[in-house]
Design an enzyme around this catalytic site. Sequence first.
Site, PDB file in Angstrom:
ATOM      1  N   HIS A   1     -29.635 -13.781 -17.215  1.00 39.16           N
ATOM      2  CA  HIS A   1     -29.567 -12.340 -17.003  1.00 39.16           C
ATOM      3  C   HIS A   1     -28.456 -11.693 -17.828  1.00 39.16           C
ATOM      4  CE1 HIS A   1     -32.028 -11.565 -13.104  1.00 39.16           C
ATOM      5  NE2 HIS A   1     -32.738 -12.109 -14.077  1.00 39.16           N
TER       6      HIS A   1
ATOM      7  N   HIS B   1     -41.015 -18.219 -15.376  1.00 37.51           N
ATOM      8  CA  HIS B   1     -42.160 -17.796 -14.572  1.00 37.51           C
ATOM      9  C   HIS B   1     -43.304 -18.804 -14.653  1.00 37.51           C
ATOM     10  CE1 HIS B   1     -41.354 -13.283 -13.730  1.00 37.51           C
ATOM     11  NE2 HIS B   1     -40.219 -13.952 -13.789  1.00 37.51           N
TER      12      HIS B   1
ATOM     13  N   ARG C   1     -37.610 -15.900 -19.998  1.00 36.13           N
ATOM     14  CA  ARG C   1     -38.105 -15.501 -18.682  1.00 36.13           C
ATOM     15  C   ARG C   1     -39.521 -16.013 -18.456  1.00 36.13           C
ATOM     16  NH1 ARG C   1     -40.305 -10.148 -16.887  1.00 36.13           N
ATOM     17  NH2 ARG C   1     -40.074 -10.080 -14.636  1.00 36.13           N
TER      18      ARG C   1
ATOM     19  N   ASN D   1     -45.387  -9.930 -13.775  1.00 33.96           N
ATOM     20  CA  ASN D   1     -45.489 -10.366 -15.166  1.00 33.96           C
ATOM     21  C   ASN D   1     -46.009  -9.292 -16.113  1.00 33.96           C
ATOM     22  OD1 ASN D   1     -44.636 -12.967 -14.483  1.00 33.96           O
ATOM     23  ND2 ASN D   1     -46.722 -13.636 -14.005  1.00 33.96           N
TER      24      ASN D   1
END
Length: 342
Positions: A208, A80, A76, A109
Amino acid sequence: MARRQYSSSSSSTSPFSLVVFIMFSILASTQQPAAAAASLKVGFYKSSCPSVEAVVRRAVTRAVSRDPGLGAGIIRMHFHDCFVRGCDGSVLLKSEPGGKKTERDHPANNPTLRGFEPIDEAKSNLESICPNTVSCADILAFAARDSSFHLGRITYAVPAGRRDGRISLFDDIPANLPPPSFTAAQLAASFARKGLTADDMVALSGAHSIGVAHCSSFSARLYSFNATHAQDPLLDGAYAAELKRRCPVGGGGDVAVGLDATPDRLDGNYYGELRKGRGLLSSDQTLMESALTKKRVVGFASGGKGGGAWAGKFAKAMVKMGAIEVLTGSRGEIRKRCDFVN
């Protein structure tokens, strides 16, 4: 990939306008990843630091073996990083006292991103072996690949040669990271702006299948969906009841819920869950409900839990994503530490 854990204002753009915008964005940006990828190279550190990938792999394996959630966090984090100012390690930078806040401190975050420690460990070890040679941006790209292998036996060659950015701004987040309330059309437009297709978006969303989300990121689907339905009608009834037990009305904001039934295993199970109405976030379930993405979801779901067809697409999309707006050559720097500029 994991969406931002907070809501944004709803868009008033018409469906027709969104489709036109998506197609224009895809056509306008299709060449960007290919051009950026050409400046990266598999084996970039073959002569300058031949042990780089082994050093990163050891740090990641130790960390993810102790806590599989760190692997989800690292994947992730790579997403980002790449979606904000490109894959330049800017998400790793800490805010300095008296200075502007960085991406790392944004609610998207902090505290939801995890996995900074193995990145810092790998960087420290590499600085002792190959000082001022390996960028934090490349370490993060290698670490995301190694996390994918550890959690799902997915592997791919990582082109390297990224350099680290010197700028990280809190205010860059809202315009770049898609929130969990986005529709498939809005997600496709967001990814198209980064040079990624709707198919890339659906494949990357398979991340996910690992990790968790907090109740606050999906509770509206349970209790205040819209003026007509208190509960999102797309949610499977039994699944909704289970989520309500975990996340009672007005509470449970800090409770973490697995993004799918196998939160420690990176696999194709995610797409099967979407077919059953068991996508945790609105931006997950929308992939099954939209004509823009449904066919791909069904195709990946039909591949079974092993997700062979999906795994290959995911690997290719990770490489493509890793080339977004990279800094190479003399641009940027090689940080001595990943959390501060030189």
